[in-house]
Design a protein around this motif. Structure first.
Motif, PDB file in Angstrom:
ATOM      1  N   THR A 157       5.473   7.887   2.816  1.00  0.00           N
ATOM      2  CA  THR A 157       5.613   9.367   2.289  1.00  0.00           C
ATOM      3  C   THR A 157       4.927  10.289   3.871  1.00  0.00           C
ATOM      4  OG1 THR A 157       5.219   9.102   0.132  1.00  0.00           O
ATOM      5  CG2 THR A 157       5.457  11.711   1.199  1.00  0.00           C
ATOM      6  N   VAL A 158       6.179  10.929   4.050  1.00  0.00           N
ATOM      7  CA  VAL A 158       5.841  11.720   5.399  1.00  0.00           C
ATOM      8  C   VAL A 158       6.431  13.134   4.655  1.00  0.00           C
ATOM      9  CG1 VAL A 158       6.396  12.609   7.141  1.00  0.00           C
ATOM     10  CG2 VAL A 158       6.484  10.062   6.557  1.00  0.00           C
ATOM     11  N   ALA A 203      -7.159  17.931  -1.111  1.00  0.00           N
ATOM     12  CA  ALA A 203      -5.908  17.511  -2.219  1.00  0.00           C
ATOM     13  C   ALA A 203      -6.650  15.621  -2.326  1.00  0.00           C
ATOM     14  CB  ALA A 203      -4.835  17.466  -1.371  1.00  0.00           C
ATOM     15  N   MET A 204      -7.679  15.217  -1.416  1.00  0.00           N
ATOM     16  CA  MET A 204      -8.136  13.948  -1.831  1.00  0.00           C
ATOM     17  C   MET A 204      -8.156  13.305  -2.310  1.00  0.00           C
ATOM     18  SD  MET A 204      -7.375  12.035   2.282  1.00  0.00           S
ATOM     19  CE  MET A 204      -8.339  10.655   2.073  1.00  0.00           C
ATOM     20  N   HIS A 205      -9.671  14.197  -2.086  1.00  0.00           N
ATOM     21  CA  HIS A 205     -11.025  14.315  -3.487  1.00  0.00           C
ATOM     22  C   HIS A 205     -10.088  14.606  -5.406  1.00  0.00           C
ATOM     23  CE1 HIS A 205     -14.319  14.119  -1.096  1.00  0.00           C
ATOM     24  NE2 HIS A 205     -14.081  14.738  -0.264  1.00  0.00           N
ATOM     25  N   ASP A 206      -9.403  15.663  -4.755  1.00  0.00           N
ATOM     26  CA  ASP A 206      -8.795  16.216  -6.255  1.00  0.00           C
ATOM     27  C   ASP A 206      -7.921  14.695  -7.250  1.00  0.00           C
ATOM     28  OD1 ASP A 206      -9.682  18.565  -6.444  1.00  0.00           O
ATOM     29  OD2 ASP A 206      -8.017  19.809  -5.987  1.00  0.00           O
ATOM     30  N   ALA A 207      -7.484  14.248  -5.961  1.00  0.00           N
ATOM     31  CA  ALA A 207      -6.308  13.178  -6.581  1.00  0.00           C
ATOM     32  C   ALA A 207      -6.972  11.540  -6.389  1.00  0.00           C
ATOM     33  CB  ALA A 207      -5.467  13.017  -5.401  1.00  0.00           C
ATOM     34  N   ASP A 241       0.549  17.027  -4.281  1.00  0.00           N
ATOM     35  CA  ASP A 241       2.133  16.928  -4.947  1.00  0.00           C
ATOM     36  C   ASP A 241       1.552  15.550  -3.657  1.00  0.00           C
ATOM     37  OD1 ASP A 241       1.745  18.262  -6.350  1.00  0.00           O
ATOM     38  OD2 ASP A 241       3.463  19.470  -5.704  1.00  0.00           O
ATOM     39  N   ALA A 242       1.853  15.794  -2.422  1.00  0.00           N
ATOM     40  CA  ALA A 242       1.934  14.786  -1.251  1.00  0.00           C
ATOM     41  C   ALA A 242       1.291  13.757  -1.061  1.00  0.00           C
ATOM     42  CB  ALA A 242       1.985  15.196   0.260  1.00  0.00           C
ATOM     43  N   VAL A 243      -0.301  13.418  -1.347  1.00  0.00           N
ATOM     44  CA  VAL A 243      -1.108  12.874  -1.575  1.00  0.00           C
ATOM     45  C   VAL A 243      -0.909  11.667  -2.833  1.00  0.00           C
ATOM     46  CG1 VAL A 243      -2.359  13.533   0.615  1.00  0.00           C
ATOM     47  CG2 VAL A 243      -3.247  14.224  -2.406  1.00  0.00           C
ATOM     48  N   ALA A 244      -0.682  12.390  -3.983  1.00  0.00           N
ATOM     49  CA  ALA A 244      -0.932  11.821  -5.522  1.00  0.00           C
ATOM     50  C   ALA A 244      -0.241  10.839  -5.573  1.00  0.00           C
ATOM     51  CB  ALA A 244      -0.260  13.390  -6.653  1.00  0.00           C
ATOM     52  N   GLY A 245      -0.837   9.486  -6.193  1.00  0.00           N
ATOM     53  CA  GLY A 245      -0.293   8.405  -5.634  1.00  0.00           C
ATOM     54  C   GLY A 245      -0.436   7.234  -5.294  1.00  0.00           C
ATOM     55  N   ALA A 246      -1.412   8.078  -3.866  1.00  0.00           N
ATOM     56  CA  ALA A 246      -1.187   7.373  -2.607  1.00  0.00           C
ATOM     57  C   ALA A 246      -2.549   7.031  -2.897  1.00  0.00           C
ATOM     58  CB  ALA A 246      -1.627   8.067  -1.439  1.00  0.00           C
ATOM     59  N   ASP A 247      -2.251   5.627  -1.893  1.00  0.00           N
ATOM     60  CA  ASP A 247      -3.963   4.417  -1.569  1.00  0.00           C
ATOM     61  C   ASP A 247      -4.537   4.649  -0.413  1.00  0.00           C
ATOM     62  OD1 ASP A 247      -3.467   2.704  -3.680  1.00  0.00           O
ATOM     63  OD2 ASP A 247      -1.360   1.773  -2.279  1.00  0.00           O
ATOM     64  N   ALA A 248      -3.946   5.673   0.547  1.00  0.00           N
ATOM     65  CA  ALA A 248      -4.341   5.356   1.877  1.00  0.00           C
ATOM     66  C   ALA A 248      -3.290   7.118   2.380  1.00  0.00           C
ATOM     67  CB  ALA A 248      -4.274   4.927   2.928  1.00  0.00           C
ATOM     68  N   MET A 253       0.357  -1.539  -0.169  1.00  0.00           N
ATOM     69  CA  MET A 253      -0.125  -0.380  -0.342  1.00  0.00           C
ATOM     70  C   MET A 253       0.688   1.211  -0.115  1.00  0.00           C
ATOM     71  SD  MET A 253      -2.804   1.230   2.694  1.00  0.00           S
ATOM     72  CE  MET A 253      -3.814  -0.860   2.778  1.00  0.00           C
ATOM     73  N   LYS A 254       0.810   2.361  -0.521  1.00  0.00           N
ATOM     74  CA  LYS A 254       1.554   3.341  -1.179  1.00  0.00           C
ATOM     75  C   LYS A 254       0.326   4.694   0.283  1.00  0.00           C
ATOM     76  CE  LYS A 254       2.760   3.039  -5.325  1.00  0.00           C
ATOM     77  NZ  LYS A 254       2.893   3.825  -7.311  1.00  0.00           N
ATOM     78  N   ILE A 255       1.215   4.784   1.164  1.00  0.00           N
ATOM     79  CA  ILE A 255       0.746   5.564   2.740  1.00  0.00           C
ATOM     80  C   ILE A 255       0.924   6.566   2.588  1.00  0.00           C
ATOM     81  CG2 ILE A 255       0.492   5.217   5.042  1.00  0.00           C
ATOM     82  CD1 ILE A 255       0.845   2.806   4.966  1.00  0.00           C
ATOM     83  N   THR A 256       0.594   8.238   3.091  1.00  0.00           N
ATOM     84  CA  THR A 256       0.863   9.792   2.965  1.00  0.00           C
ATOM     85  C   THR A 256       0.725  10.164   4.559  1.00  0.00           C
ATOM     86  OG1 THR A 256       0.700  10.299   0.689  1.00  0.00           O
ATOM     87  CG2 THR A 256       0.867  11.728   2.660  1.00  0.00           C
ATOM     88  N   VAL A 257       1.062  10.280   5.012  1.00  0.00           N
ATOM     89  CA  VAL A 257       1.364  10.459   6.707  1.00  0.00           C
ATOM     90  C   VAL A 257       1.850  12.138   6.596  1.00  0.00           C
ATOM     91  CG1 VAL A 257       1.866  10.328   8.850  1.00  0.00           C
ATOM     92  CG2 VAL A 257       2.255   8.389   7.065  1.00  0.00           C
ATOM     93  N   VAL A 258       0.853  12.237   6.964  1.00  0.00           N
ATOM     94  CA  VAL A 258       0.757  14.399   7.316  1.00  0.00           C
ATOM     95  C   VAL A 258       0.951  14.591   8.746  1.00  0.00           C
ATOM     96  CG1 VAL A 258      -0.600  16.306   6.831  1.00  0.00           C
ATOM     97  CG2 VAL A 258      -0.808  14.516   5.545  1.00  0.00           C
TER      98      VAL A 258
END
Length: 204
Positions: free
Chosen positions: A28-29, A87-91, A55-62, A1-6
């Motif tokens: 990605t953090v 951003a999640m809606h956009d991506a 940019d940070a959430v692009a391509g993420a699964d979660a 899974m590709k995960i972005t942590v904000v």
């Protein structure tokens, strides 16, 4: 899974990023400092900046949101959460797990009386920020889960916890380790039954 942590440069977010990376996820953090655990992709930027977050959430699964407060910004968590949701809606990213706090929303019944009084008295402003944050999340239309920990500690992980929704019987304890909270967030991320749930958690 590709995960972005904000908000994953330290604290629970960093613990989560480390565990997720060790479990084989691509992590990605995004943080203002640009710091991240070893092996984790780090991005430096302001999480209220729409383009930075896109940019940070692009391509993420979660996306996992573990941001804290900021000096002289009374609604930092809410501002970041609003930006992340857009951003999640956009991506086209659907899955969102958010660290809030016990005491927010309708969670007072899960807290021991002494703790409830102390938190409401001493943490009124942070809890107001969390309340607004939670409102954004619950109305986002995403596949969200809100996790409300009790008091956070830096003790060693116990490997166990008590997790309750407000409709569950029982009461939570006063603390949870950041390591145990991070492990629960990782577990929750892939738990479809937690979607649309707000869960309080403690070590006992």
């Amino acid at each position: 899974m590709k995960i972005t942590v904000v908000g994953g440069s330290k604290g629970t977010g960093a613990q989560f990023a480390k565990l997720a990376h060790q479990a084989g996820h691509a992590v990605t953090v995004l943080s203002r400092s640009g710091q991240a655990p070893s092996g984790v992709r780090a991005l430096a930027g302001d999480a209220t900046d729409a383009q930075v977050v896109r940019d940070a959430v692009a391509g993420a699964d979660a996306v996992v949101l573990t941001v804290g407060a900021a000096k002289k910004v009374p609604h930092q968590r809410a501002l970041i959460t609003q930006t992340v949701i857009a951003a999640m809606h956009d991506a086209g990213v659907r899955r969102l797990v958010v660290q809030s706090s016990l005491g927010a929303g309708n969670s007072g019944s899960q807290m021991p009386g002494f703790l409830r009084f102390a938190m409401l008295l001493m943490l009124a402003k942070p809890l107001a920020d969390h309340n607004t944050q939670e409102n954004y999340v619950s109305s986002s239309g995403l596949d969200w889960t809100i996790v409300r920990p009790t008091g956070l500690t830096n003790k060693e992980a116990t490997g166990s916890w008590k997790a309750l929704t407000v409709s569950d019987a029982g009461m939570l304890g006063g603390t949870i380790t950041r390591s145990d909270l991070a492990a629960f967030l990782l577990h929750t991320l892939d738990d479809k039954s937690s979607i649309g749930q707000t869960i309080g958690i403690s070590n006992g």
